[in-house]
Design a protein around this motif. Structure first.
Motif, PDB file in Angstrom:
ATOM      1  N   SER A   1       1.797  -2.194   7.850  1.00  0.00           N
ATOM      2  CA  SER A   1       1.048  -2.715   8.986  1.00  0.00           C
ATOM      3  C   SER A   1       0.035  -1.765   9.746  1.00  0.00           C
ATOM      4  O   SER A   1      -1.123  -2.013  10.064  1.00  0.00           O
ATOM      5  N   GLN A   2       0.528  -0.609  10.144  1.00  0.00           N
ATOM      6  CA  GLN A   2      -0.196   0.296  10.912  1.00  0.00           C
ATOM      7  C   GLN A   2      -1.151   1.210   9.909  1.00  0.00           C
ATOM      8  O   GLN A   2      -1.963   1.668  10.660  1.00  0.00           O
ATOM      9  N   LEU A   3      -0.965   0.911   8.592  1.00  0.00           N
ATOM     10  CA  LEU A   3      -1.697   1.756   8.005  1.00  0.00           C
ATOM     11  C   LEU A   3      -2.825   1.211   6.928  1.00  0.00           C
ATOM     12  O   LEU A   3      -3.583   1.546   6.001  1.00  0.00           O
ATOM     13  N   THR A   4      -2.901  -0.297   7.192  1.00  0.00           N
ATOM     14  CA  THR A   4      -3.745  -1.236   6.355  1.00  0.00           C
ATOM     15  C   THR A   4      -4.855  -1.539   7.475  1.00  0.00           C
ATOM     16  O   THR A   4      -4.758  -2.345   8.391  1.00  0.00           O
ATOM     17  N   PRO A   5      -6.093  -1.070   7.371  1.00  0.00           N
ATOM     18  CA  PRO A   5      -7.429  -1.323   8.246  1.00  0.00           C
ATOM     19  C   PRO A   5      -7.688  -2.673   8.248  1.00  0.00           C
ATOM     20  O   PRO A   5      -8.405  -3.075   9.243  1.00  0.00           O
ATOM     21  N   HIS A   6      -7.888  -3.584   7.067  1.00  0.00           N
ATOM     22  CA  HIS A   6      -8.195  -4.635   7.157  1.00  0.00           C
ATOM     23  C   HIS A   6      -7.278  -5.705   6.323  1.00  0.00           C
ATOM     24  O   HIS A   6      -6.488  -5.243   5.698  1.00  0.00           O
ATOM     25  N   TYR A   7      -7.409  -6.852   6.720  1.00  0.00           N
ATOM     26  CA  TYR A   7      -7.052  -8.016   5.927  1.00  0.00           C
ATOM     27  C   TYR A   7      -8.019  -9.040   5.575  1.00  0.00           C
ATOM     28  O   TYR A   7      -8.904  -9.357   6.419  1.00  0.00           O
ATOM     29  N   TYR A   8      -7.631  -9.842   4.578  1.00  0.00           N
ATOM     30  CA  TYR A   8      -8.728 -10.971   4.079  1.00  0.00           C
ATOM     31  C   TYR A   8      -8.324 -12.146   4.589  1.00  0.00           C
ATOM     32  O   TYR A   8      -6.913 -12.650   3.986  1.00  0.00           O
TER      33      TYR A   8
ATOM     34  N   THR B   1      -8.015   7.327   6.088  1.00  0.00           N
ATOM     35  CA  THR B   1      -7.217   6.200   5.789  1.00  0.00           C
ATOM     36  C   THR B   1      -8.178   4.887   6.171  1.00  0.00           C
ATOM     37  O   THR B   1      -7.567   3.927   6.801  1.00  0.00           O
ATOM     38  N   SER B   2      -9.669   5.068   6.159  1.00  0.00           N
ATOM     39  CA  SER B   2     -10.318   3.627   6.658  1.00  0.00           C
ATOM     40  C   SER B   2     -10.251   2.483   5.574  1.00  0.00           C
ATOM     41  O   SER B   2     -10.836   1.604   6.057  1.00  0.00           O
ATOM     42  N   ASN B   3      -9.897   2.723   4.363  1.00  0.00           N
ATOM     43  CA  ASN B   3      -9.778   1.758   3.246  1.00  0.00           C
ATOM     44  C   ASN B   3      -8.404   1.326   2.944  1.00  0.00           C
ATOM     45  O   ASN B   3      -7.504   2.268   3.093  1.00  0.00           O
ATOM     46  N   ASN B   4      -8.289   0.261   2.803  1.00  0.00           N
ATOM     47  CA  ASN B   4      -6.868  -0.408   2.113  1.00  0.00           C
ATOM     48  C   ASN B   4      -6.418   0.404   1.149  1.00  0.00           C
ATOM     49  O   ASN B   4      -6.952   0.732   0.004  1.00  0.00           O
ATOM     50  N   GLY B   5      -5.129   0.840   1.138  1.00  0.00           N
ATOM     51  CA  GLY B   5      -4.743   1.604   0.159  1.00  0.00           C
ATOM     52  C   GLY B   5      -4.869   3.256   0.365  1.00  0.00           C
ATOM     53  O   GLY B   5      -3.936   3.789  -0.631  1.00  0.00           O
ATOM     54  N   ASP B   6      -5.605   3.561   1.019  1.00  0.00           N
ATOM     55  CA  ASP B   6      -5.944   5.140   1.162  1.00  0.00           C
ATOM     56  C   ASP B   6      -4.449   5.921   1.690  1.00  0.00           C
ATOM     57  O   ASP B   6      -3.978   6.901   0.993  1.00  0.00           O
ATOM     58  N   ALA B   7      -3.875   5.374   2.649  1.00  0.00           N
ATOM     59  CA  ALA B   7      -2.587   5.964   3.120  1.00  0.00           C
ATOM     60  C   ALA B   7      -1.522   5.772   2.029  1.00  0.00           C
ATOM     61  O   ALA B   7      -0.849   6.752   1.999  1.00  0.00           O
ATOM     62  N   GLU B   8      -1.500   4.756   1.170  1.00  0.00           N
ATOM     63  CA  GLU B   8      -0.618   4.478   0.273  1.00  0.00           C
ATOM     64  C   GLU B   8      -0.730   5.710  -0.858  1.00  0.00           C
ATOM     65  O   GLU B   8       0.488   6.219  -0.923  1.00  0.00           O
ATOM     66  N   VAL B   9      -1.844   5.989  -1.070  1.00  0.00           N
ATOM     67  CA  VAL B   9      -1.791   7.022  -1.736  1.00  0.00           C
ATOM     68  C   VAL B   9      -1.483   8.397  -1.414  1.00  0.00           C
ATOM     69  O   VAL B   9      -0.761   9.055  -2.095  1.00  0.00           O
ATOM     70  N   VAL B  10      -1.891   8.619   0.195  1.00  0.00           N
ATOM     71  CA  VAL B  10      -1.174   9.958   0.288  1.00  0.00           C
ATOM     72  C   VAL B  10       0.290  10.159   0.493  1.00  0.00           C
ATOM     73  O   VAL B  10       0.930  11.000   0.024  1.00  0.00           O
ATOM     74  N   LEU B  11       0.812   8.835   0.896  1.00  0.00           N
ATOM     75  CA  LEU B  11       2.389   8.890   0.904  1.00  0.00           C
ATOM     76  C   LEU B  11       2.763   9.111  -0.504  1.00  0.00           C
ATOM     77  O   LEU B  11       3.914   9.692  -0.636  1.00  0.00           O
ATOM     78  N   ARG B  12       2.314   8.386  -1.357  1.00  0.00           N
ATOM     79  CA  ARG B  12       3.081   8.427  -2.909  1.00  0.00           C
ATOM     80  C   ARG B  12       2.952   9.996  -3.358  1.00  0.00           C
ATOM     81  O   ARG B  12       3.554  10.598  -4.021  1.00  0.00           O
ATOM     82  N   CYS B  13       1.448  10.462  -3.000  1.00  0.00           N
ATOM     83  CA  CYS B  13       1.324  11.890  -3.609  1.00  0.00           C
ATOM     84  C   CYS B  13       2.165  12.934  -2.718  1.00  0.00           C
ATOM     85  O   CYS B  13       2.683  14.009  -3.320  1.00  0.00           O
ATOM     86  N   ALA B  14       2.692  12.721  -1.667  1.00  0.00           N
ATOM     87  CA  ALA B  14       3.541  13.562  -0.937  1.00  0.00           C
ATOM     88  C   ALA B  14       5.009  13.087  -1.188  1.00  0.00           C
ATOM     89  O   ALA B  14       5.789  13.842  -0.632  1.00  0.00           O
TER      90      ALA B  14
END
Length: 295
Positions: free
Chosen positions: A51-58, A27-40
């Motif tokens: 907030s805990q699963l988003t590694p970066h903000y711009y 989950t090192s990139n933004n959106g990675d964790a969201e994909v895992v949760l959606r697929c599950a």
């Protein structure tokens, strides 16, 4: 007064903590964790853990590290939250393992053992790659039919032992812990001690073999109409007649086998031996529990 967690809760906590370590790597990139949760099938949790699963903000085009990024804690929290829903937990863990390509050997060994205790099997195979070494494919599966029911039965058993046999419940807890730590001889010793002490309580003279006979309710009568109560006489009678004492023989033989594979036994048990005896011990005590024998 401090109330200790059940051994199942402890095993689950140890499992989640190791998995969280590798959840971070996927989950090192933004959106990675969201994909895992959606697929599950857990999209309902995305906003809560964003907030805990988003590694970066711009900020004005500049990428900054998110100080709230904590995937290890988030993974632990999600697993703990959904563990009562076995399908949801299995889906989440499977999605994580599908995305992991390397687990440290010690972590893999612990994970495999812990997951087997709660009814899952973690499989691994080499992943052929012409550019990188040490890449593997991991797959999580239900280890056997009825694994969820087994987990529920084991939890029920632990509660019953705590309630009725608090003096020997540590044998069961240590058996699970020793299996998870790859101490297979010690695990079998714990199972043997648990079984021996449990059945000793059923006999007025603290004889575990007679306690087993009383628990099974089986009566073995010889040709002279004498009721047999000793191990030697009962087994000799069976060798001659080939009938009777079915449960008694099973329990006694299992106890004998555990003695032969324990710390002072003549053989070195395998991991599979240890898990088999752990589950058989659970099954025998659950059988007694269901029949209200000794509980």
């Amino acid at each position: 007064m401090i109330v200790l967690d059940s051994q199942e809760q402890i095993v689950l906590a140890k499992t989640y903590s190791i998995i969280g370590k590798y959840f971070r790597t996927i989950t090192s990139n933004n959106g990675d964790a969201e994909v895992v949760l959606r697929c599950a099938g857990l999209s309902s949790l995305i906003d809560e853990y964003e907030s805990q699963l988003t590694p970066h903000y711009y900020n004005q085009g500049w990428r900054n590290d998110n100080p709230k990024y904590n995937p290890i804690n988030a993974c632990f929290s999600i697993c703990s939250r959904i563990e009562s829903n076995k399908k949801a937990l299995a889906n989440f863990l499977k999605e994580i393992f599908d995305r992991i390509y390397y687990i440290e050997e010690d972590d893999f060994k612990l994970l495999k053992n812990y997951l087997e205790i709660i009814g899952y099997e973690l499989l691994v195979e080499d992943l052929e790659d012409s550019y990188k070494d040490n890449l593997y494919k991991y797959r999580l599966s239900v280890s056997s039919a009825g694994a969820i029911e087994r987990q529920n039965d084991a939890s029920f058993l632990l509660k019953a032992l705590n309630r009725s046999h608090s003096d020997i419940v540590h044998c069961y807890i240590e058996a699970i812990s020793n299996y998870g730590n790859s101490e297979y001889k010690s695990c079998i010793d714990n199972c043997r001690s648990l079984m021996e002490n449990f059945f000793k309580k059923i006999d007025s003279n603290s004889d575990y073999a007679r306690g087993i006979l009383k628990a099974t309710g089986e009566k073995i009568i010889d040709n002279s109409n004498t009721e047999l109560t000793s191990i030697k006489k009962i087994f000799s009678h069976w060798i001659e007649k080939r009938n009777g004492a079915n449960r008694y023989r099973l329990f006694i033989t299992m106890y004998s086998a555990m003695s032969g594979l324990g710390t002072h036994g003549e053989e070195v048990p395998s991991k599979e031996d240890s898990l088999m005896f752990l589950r058989m011990t659970e099954d025998i005590l659950i059988w007694c529990l269901q029949k209200s024998i000794g509980f």
